[in-house]
Design an enzyme around this catalytic site. Sequence first.
Site, PDB file in Angstrom:
ATOM      1  N   ASN A 112      40.883  45.616  31.989  1.00 36.29           N
ATOM      2  CA  ASN A 112      40.447  44.234  31.748  1.00 36.29           C
ATOM      3  C   ASN A 112      38.976  44.187  31.368  1.00 36.29           C
ATOM      4  OD1 ASN A 112      40.649  41.438  31.565  1.00 36.29           O
ATOM      5  ND2 ASN A 112      40.101  41.126  33.715  1.00 36.29           N
ATOM      6  N   ASN A 113      38.597  45.032  30.444  1.00 42.80           N
ATOM      7  CA  ASN A 113      37.194  45.103  30.053  1.00 42.80           C
ATOM      8  C   ASN A 113      37.105  45.727  28.674  1.00 42.80           C
ATOM      9  OD1 ASN A 113      34.445  44.832  30.222  1.00 42.80           O
ATOM     10  ND2 ASN A 113      34.145  46.361  31.828  1.00 42.80           N
ATOM     11  N   HIS A 131      39.124  47.044  23.358  1.00 43.17           N
ATOM     12  CA  HIS A 131      39.308  46.256  24.581  1.00 43.17           C
ATOM     13  C   HIS A 131      40.543  46.789  25.284  1.00 43.17           C
ATOM     14  CE1 HIS A 131      38.704  42.647  27.120  1.00 43.17           C
ATOM     15  NE2 HIS A 131      39.999  42.808  27.337  1.00 43.17           N
ATOM     16  N   CYS A 132      40.364  47.260  26.514  1.00 47.80           N
ATOM     17  CA  CYS A 132      41.448  47.921  27.231  1.00 47.80           C
ATOM     18  C   CYS A 132      42.051  46.970  28.265  1.00 47.80           C
ATOM     19  CB  CYS A 132      40.933  49.181  27.921  1.00 47.80           C
ATOM     20  SG  CYS A 132      42.216  50.077  28.831  1.00 47.80           S
ATOM     21  N   PRO A 133      43.329  46.608  28.126  1.00 52.36           N
ATOM     22  CA  PRO A 133      43.946  45.701  29.115  1.00 52.36           C
ATOM     23  C   PRO A 133      44.100  46.349  30.486  1.00 52.36           C
ATOM     24  CG  PRO A 133      45.600  46.517  27.574  1.00 52.36           C
ATOM     25  CD  PRO A 133      44.272  46.964  27.049  1.00 52.36           C
TER      26      PRO A 133
END
Length: 378
Positions: free
Chosen positions: A173-174, A168-170
Amino acid sequence: MRCGKMAAPPPPGGAAGAWGGGRRRCQRVLYWVPVLFISSILCWSYYAYVTQLCLLTMTNIGEKVVCLVAYHIFFMLFVWSYWKTIFTLPMNPSKEFHLSYSDKESLEREPRGESQQEVLRRAAKDLPIYTRTMSGAIRYCDRCRLVKPDRCHHCSVCDKCILKMDHHCPWVNNCVGFSNYKFFLLFLAYSLLYCLFIAATDLQYFIKFWTNDLPDTQAKFHIMFLFFAAAMFSVSLSSLFGYHCWLVSKNKSTLEVFRAPIFRHRTDKNGFSLGFSKNLRQVFGDEKKYWLLPVFSSLGDGCSFPTCLVNQDPEQASTPGGLNSTSKNENHLFPAKPLRDSQSHLLTDTPSWSETSAKAEKGKVGMSNPALTMENET
């Protein structure tokens, strides 16, 4: 003196539910802060490069035209791939992986342990799965109430099971997974090229800043900070992009690096690797004209994947037809379970069994799929 009746206390869950809902909404807003930060940096870099550097500082017309054309190509590809990474919804397991109503009831009635595993094995017997938990059990998600496909994991931020989840990549945001992993790779590639291009074309003016050869305007400060930002992001992006290129070449996800996939009888860190060419095609697809564009072209449906068993069990009763006992220690590509049509063609140019041998195996073991035979024996 008569005492009035005491008012009934409010439901205990009402305030807690409202607080929980408000907290989740605040979290969803805060999750967009990194994206807004990247977007603001991108907008400022556009203004600093196009207006302050190219239009106001560069004096050579030819240099202006070349830099502006090249810059807008990199800018467009960067924004396009970033947009697709952010707004492409992660893919979730299809309905065939969800338990039926009767299976859910059976699972709730049975005590935890072998009885529940028997229910899950019955539900998963026709599904294209081959990986297991560390204890050898069927991978099951209690929150989503489904049997997890191979390479699928539950994201605690999205609160969903994501197909071929990488992380999950901040910054987007996905969840980065099967549906947008190609877009994420292109986002890294084009953002790195974008930063390198800015740093390279801004370098001579950055040097002029320190030698006091630039006009004393606000452009000089934009030029200085533009070079620093581009150089700084280039260093971090190059290491991240190189790491994900290595993952693609090995057909691994970030999660699988930290915890290797566990197959029926062994952990195999290279279990999904089919060789560099096929690993690349699994992410970018067969049509090379789409490789550099942020359009979906990955192979398969994200629920089933070809596997490669390494160091097969020497005590196996039999091997897939067409292989003799002298080749047991070699690597052979085969589907762990019946594959979707879009994935199975990856195996066609490396034959692992002949049709006639498969038929013979069917007669001996009583199963129609050699891959299922292999799974029962290993």
